[in-house]
Design a protein around this motif. Structure first.
Motif, PDB file in Angstrom:
ATOM      1  N   GLU A  62      38.198  52.322  47.788  1.00  0.00           N
ATOM      2  CA  GLU A  62      39.327  51.397  47.729  1.00  0.00           C
ATOM      3  C   GLU A  62      38.833  50.012  47.339  1.00  0.00           C
ATOM      4  O   GLU A  62      37.744  49.591  47.725  1.00  0.00           O
ATOM      5  CB  GLU A  62      40.053  51.347  49.068  1.00  0.00           C
ATOM      6  CG  GLU A  62      40.756  52.653  49.420  1.00  0.00           C
ATOM      7  CD  GLU A  62      41.603  52.539  50.672  1.00  0.00           C
ATOM      8  OE1 GLU A  62      42.824  52.725  50.568  1.00  0.00           O
ATOM      9  OE2 GLU A  62      41.035  52.254  51.731  1.00  0.00           O
ATOM     10  N   GLY A  63      39.644  49.318  46.588  1.00  0.00           N
ATOM     11  CA  GLY A  63      39.295  47.976  46.155  1.00  0.00           C
ATOM     12  C   GLY A  63      40.311  47.476  45.154  1.00  0.00           C
ATOM     13  O   GLY A  63      41.072  48.257  44.572  1.00  0.00           O
ATOM     14  N   GLY A 103      35.294  47.430  40.433  1.00  0.00           N
ATOM     15  CA  GLY A 103      34.199  48.343  40.101  1.00  0.00           C
ATOM     16  C   GLY A 103      34.269  49.691  40.782  1.00  0.00           C
ATOM     17  O   GLY A 103      33.235  50.276  41.119  1.00  0.00           O
ATOM     18  N   LYS A 104      35.470  50.231  40.946  1.00  0.00           N
ATOM     19  CA  LYS A 104      35.617  51.505  41.661  1.00  0.00           C
ATOM     20  C   LYS A 104      34.968  52.665  40.897  1.00  0.00           C
ATOM     21  O   LYS A 104      34.291  53.502  41.486  1.00  0.00           O
ATOM     22  CB  LYS A 104      37.097  51.782  41.922  1.00  0.00           C
ATOM     23  CG  LYS A 104      37.747  50.786  42.878  1.00  0.00           C
ATOM     24  CD  LYS A 104      39.164  51.157  43.233  1.00  0.00           C
ATOM     25  CE  LYS A 104      40.125  50.922  42.085  1.00  0.00           C
ATOM     26  NZ  LYS A 104      40.262  49.487  41.732  1.00  0.00           N
ATOM     27  N   GLY A 123      38.163  59.924  45.075  1.00  0.00           N
ATOM     28  CA  GLY A 123      39.431  59.284  44.745  1.00  0.00           C
ATOM     29  C   GLY A 123      39.287  57.780  44.828  1.00  0.00           C
ATOM     30  O   GLY A 123      38.474  57.258  45.595  1.00  0.00           O
ATOM     31  N   ALA A 124      40.068  57.078  44.028  1.00  0.00           N
ATOM     32  CA  ALA A 124      40.027  55.614  44.046  1.00  0.00           C
ATOM     33  C   ALA A 124      41.436  55.080  43.902  1.00  0.00           C
ATOM     34  O   ALA A 124      42.277  55.683  43.233  1.00  0.00           O
ATOM     35  CB  ALA A 124      39.138  55.082  42.928  1.00  0.00           C
ATOM     36  N   SER A 125      41.683  53.961  44.549  1.00  0.00           N
ATOM     37  CA  SER A 125      42.995  53.346  44.449  1.00  0.00           C
ATOM     38  C   SER A 125      42.907  51.873  44.800  1.00  0.00           C
ATOM     39  O   SER A 125      42.116  51.476  45.647  1.00  0.00           O
ATOM     40  CB  SER A 125      43.985  54.039  45.388  1.00  0.00           C
ATOM     41  OG  SER A 125      45.255  53.437  45.316  1.00  0.00           O
ATOM     42  N   HIS A 126      43.737  51.073  44.090  1.00  0.00           N
ATOM     43  CA  HIS A 126      43.844  49.668  44.483  1.00  0.00           C
ATOM     44  C   HIS A 126      45.034  49.484  45.420  1.00  0.00           C
ATOM     45  O   HIS A 126      45.286  48.399  45.914  1.00  0.00           O
ATOM     46  CB  HIS A 126      44.007  48.767  43.253  1.00  0.00           C
ATOM     47  CG  HIS A 126      45.353  48.857  42.586  1.00  0.00           C
ATOM     48  ND1 HIS A 126      45.695  49.906  41.785  1.00  0.00           N
ATOM     49  CD2 HIS A 126      46.427  48.042  42.626  1.00  0.00           C
ATOM     50  CE1 HIS A 126      46.933  49.738  41.334  1.00  0.00           C
ATOM     51  NE2 HIS A 126      47.403  48.611  41.839  1.00  0.00           N
ATOM     52  N   GLU A 182      34.835  56.791  53.522  1.00  0.00           N
ATOM     53  CA  GLU A 182      35.594  55.728  52.868  1.00  0.00           C
ATOM     54  C   GLU A 182      34.683  54.563  52.497  1.00  0.00           C
ATOM     55  O   GLU A 182      33.845  54.135  53.288  1.00  0.00           O
ATOM     56  CB  GLU A 182      36.717  55.244  53.789  1.00  0.00           C
ATOM     57  CG  GLU A 182      37.713  54.311  53.119  1.00  0.00           C
ATOM     58  CD  GLU A 182      38.908  54.026  54.010  1.00  0.00           C
ATOM     59  OE1 GLU A 182      39.826  53.310  53.559  1.00  0.00           O
ATOM     60  OE2 GLU A 182      38.933  54.506  55.164  1.00  0.00           O
ATOM     61  N   ILE A 183      34.852  54.074  51.287  1.00  0.00           N
ATOM     62  CA  ILE A 183      34.103  52.912  50.813  1.00  0.00           C
ATOM     63  C   ILE A 183      35.107  51.867  50.343  1.00  0.00           C
ATOM     64  O   ILE A 183      35.965  52.158  49.503  1.00  0.00           O
ATOM     65  CB  ILE A 183      33.152  53.276  49.661  1.00  0.00           C
ATOM     66  CG1 ILE A 183      32.024  54.184  50.161  1.00  0.00           C
ATOM     67  CG2 ILE A 183      32.567  52.023  49.014  1.00  0.00           C
ATOM     68  CD1 ILE A 183      31.055  54.621  49.068  1.00  0.00           C
ATOM     69  N   VAL A 184      35.017  50.671  50.881  1.00  0.00           N
ATOM     70  CA  VAL A 184      35.878  49.568  50.463  1.00  0.00           C
ATOM     71  C   VAL A 184      35.016  48.558  49.718  1.00  0.00           C
ATOM     72  O   VAL A 184      34.030  48.045  50.262  1.00  0.00           O
ATOM     73  CB  VAL A 184      36.570  48.893  51.666  1.00  0.00           C
ATOM     74  CG1 VAL A 184      37.439  47.740  51.191  1.00  0.00           C
ATOM     75  CG2 VAL A 184      37.414  49.916  52.432  1.00  0.00           C
ATOM     76  N   ILE A 185      35.359  48.286  48.463  1.00  0.00           N
ATOM     77  CA  ILE A 185      34.586  47.356  47.652  1.00  0.00           C
ATOM     78  C   ILE A 185      35.078  45.932  47.923  1.00  0.00           C
ATOM     79  O   ILE A 185      36.278  45.662  47.816  1.00  0.00           O
ATOM     80  CB  ILE A 185      34.734  47.668  46.155  1.00  0.00           C
ATOM     81  CG1 ILE A 185      34.368  49.128  45.876  1.00  0.00           C
ATOM     82  CG2 ILE A 185      33.869  46.736  45.321  1.00  0.00           C
ATOM     83  CD1 ILE A 185      34.576  49.538  44.430  1.00  0.00           C
ATOM     84  N   PRO A 186      34.179  45.027  48.276  1.00  0.00           N
ATOM     85  CA  PRO A 186      34.634  43.658  48.547  1.00  0.00           C
ATOM     86  C   PRO A 186      35.095  42.970  47.269  1.00  0.00           C
ATOM     87  O   PRO A 186      34.509  43.172  46.205  1.00  0.00           O
ATOM     88  CB  PRO A 186      33.375  42.979  49.112  1.00  0.00           C
ATOM     89  CG  PRO A 186      32.234  43.755  48.525  1.00  0.00           C
ATOM     90  CD  PRO A 186      32.720  45.171  48.424  1.00  0.00           C
ATOM     91  N   PRO A 187      36.163  42.163  47.332  1.00  0.00           N
ATOM     92  CA  PRO A 187      36.572  41.401  46.148  1.00  0.00           C
ATOM     93  C   PRO A 187      35.521  40.357  45.808  1.00  0.00           C
ATOM     94  O   PRO A 187      34.738  39.939  46.671  1.00  0.00           O
ATOM     95  CB  PRO A 187      37.889  40.750  46.584  1.00  0.00           C
ATOM     96  CG  PRO A 187      37.816  40.695  48.078  1.00  0.00           C
ATOM     97  CD  PRO A 187      37.022  41.890  48.501  1.00  0.00           C
TER      98      PRO A 187
END
Length: 464
Positions: A163-164, A169-170, A274-277, A301-306
């Protein structure tokens, strides 16, 4: 009592870990280099090794095999202040029990020591990929933590939800997981679900037999079959039509794909990322995404920091992009880097890359100055997106207001109190209105003592 060997050339770190292990009742010896540690291990025979990465002489990860040859299959905790993707992957590949990033809390190293001496399994090693790994750039703690998560999950075949915000960069994260996994030589199939026609999404994913529908003249393997043995990356997974979600869940759980128009399933096993904004939990609550598929996808779950939350990485990213874009890399003035670090970057890393490319075109040669940059872009987040949530809107508004106050000479010495008051006052008003001006329930909801709430209301002249 167990024996713990601490290998770190930073005296303060070595002393601190020694103190923690000693307080836990263990016998501890320390070394300032891998070579010294190996000599001690031969006679000390430790039950646990705490090993720094950057050491004079042999680096820690290179020395892991030598420590195992000397001390046996003891758990090894690797620590580093310089965590990047390669370090994280090498640590996991070495079979380290744990991988900690400096600076860590005393509680973190204590918990790691306790678990290492109580548990025997180590992190599963992963097969070295034959191709060069895709590069994720960053040295901030949030990025080091991201690298660690990628390395850990790459060693398994677990489903992953990334998620991000848009542009964070997902897909790059998904490709990094694949390239550092045991199936790195197998297919990586990426599909943007939002780009699929709703009427043809099932056919695209599951394939079809000849004559399954008008225009289907030949049989065609779907993307799920093409990903057999490898990784299926579903970008914008929130946009999968509900009827297709049912079939996808069965395909993932049973390892069988049923093409459109066929009664015979096709075997296909793959890791799904899976990826989603968008906020998938909100989609589940709204009945727009199946809860069983959600739980299947988010096993890890991986959350990409802004980008705005890791502005310290921007100079590194600037150099990374400038050296890879067409033409000669440009030098960037300090004031240009400062301007880039001030911007909110609603489009995240993608927007930064575009800004660097624009600046290099305009500057033509020589040093890139602030005037060569494109103007800051507004937020394009709409309702229902991660960036469009109230939390995100408040965060962005707070950044902007903080910048205004910090730039106002008349606000010097009052920035904190003024910004806090602007947020706190409407919160108190709303809480009292929600609970019909009853102090006790409002205080409980806010997590304040009743007298503290009353005093704050009086300070803002909101009391009865």
């Amino acid at each position: 009592m167990s024996k713990v060997l601490v290998v770190d050339d930073e005296q303060a770190i070595c002393w601190g870990i020694t103190k923690v292990a000693t307080n836990l009742g263990h016998e501890v010896q320390g070394a300032a280099s891998a070579e010294e540690g190996l000599r001690l291990a031969a006679t000390f025979q430790p039950d646990l090794i705490v090993l720094d990465v950057r050491l004079p002489g042999i680096d820690g990860i290179t020395a892991v095999e030598q420590f195992r040859a000397t001390a046996g299959d003891v758990p090894i905790i690797i620590i580093t202040a310089f965590g990047d993707m390669e370090t994280a992957v090498r640590a996991v590949r070495s079979g380290a029990f744990e991988y900690l990033l400096k600076p860590f809390d005393v509680a973190d190293i204590r918990a790691a020591i306790v678990r290492a001496l109580r548990e025997t399994p180590t992190l599963a090693p992963i097969i070295t990929p034959t191709s060069d790994p895709l590069q994720l750039v960053g040295h901030t703690p949030v990025m080091q933590e991201l690298f660690k998560k990628i390395a850990l999950v790459a060693a398994t075949d677990t489903s992953v939800l990334v998620e991000g915000e848009s542009g964070s960069g997902k897909e790059l994260v998904a490709r990094a997981i694949h390239q550092h996994s045991a199936s790195a030589e197998r297919p990586f199939v990426a599909v943007n679900v939002a780009a699929l026609s709703p009427t043809l999404a099932e056919s695209e994913l599951f394939g079809h037999v000849a004559g399954a529908y008008t225009g289907a003249q030949r049989a065609r393997d779907g993307l799920l079959v093409q990903a057999n043995g490898g990784t299926l990356f579903l970008d914008e997974v929130a946009d999968i039509p509900l009827p297709v979600q049912v079939k996808l869940l069965r395909a993932v759980e049973q390892g069988e794909v049923l093409p459109v128009g066929s009664d015979t399933p096709v075997k296909s096993r793959f890791r799904i990322i899976g990826a989603s904004h968008r906020n998938l939990k909100e989609r589940v609550h709204a009945g727009e995404f199946r809860h069983d598929l959600y739980f299947r996808l988010c096993a890890f779950e991986i959350v990409i920091p802004p980008l705005r939350d890791r502005a310290e990485d921007i100079p590194l990213l600037v150099h990374h992009f400038a050296s890879r874009l067409a033409g000669s890399p440009r030098a960037f003035a300090e004031e240009t880097l400062a301007e880039l670090q001030r911007r909110p970057w609603h489009g995240n890393v993608r927007e930064l890359r575009n800004a660097i490319e624009h600046a290099q075109v305009v500057a033509r040669s020589g040093v890139v100055m602030p005037e060569h940059l494109p103007p800051p872009q507004p937020s394009f987040h709409g309702p229902g997106t991660a960036g469009g949530s109230h939390q995100q809107q408040l965060s962005e508004a707070s950044y902007a207001r903080a910048e205004e106050l910090l730039s106002d000479p008349d606000a010097t010495g009052q920035v904190y109190s003024r910004l806090l008051a602007e947020v706190e006052r409407p919160l108190l008003v709303r809480a009292m209105k929600r609970f019909s001006n009853e102090y006790a329930p409002a205080a409980r909801a806010l997590g304040l003592h009743r007298t503290t709430l009353k005093k704050k209301l009086d300070d803002y002249h909101l009391g009865e």
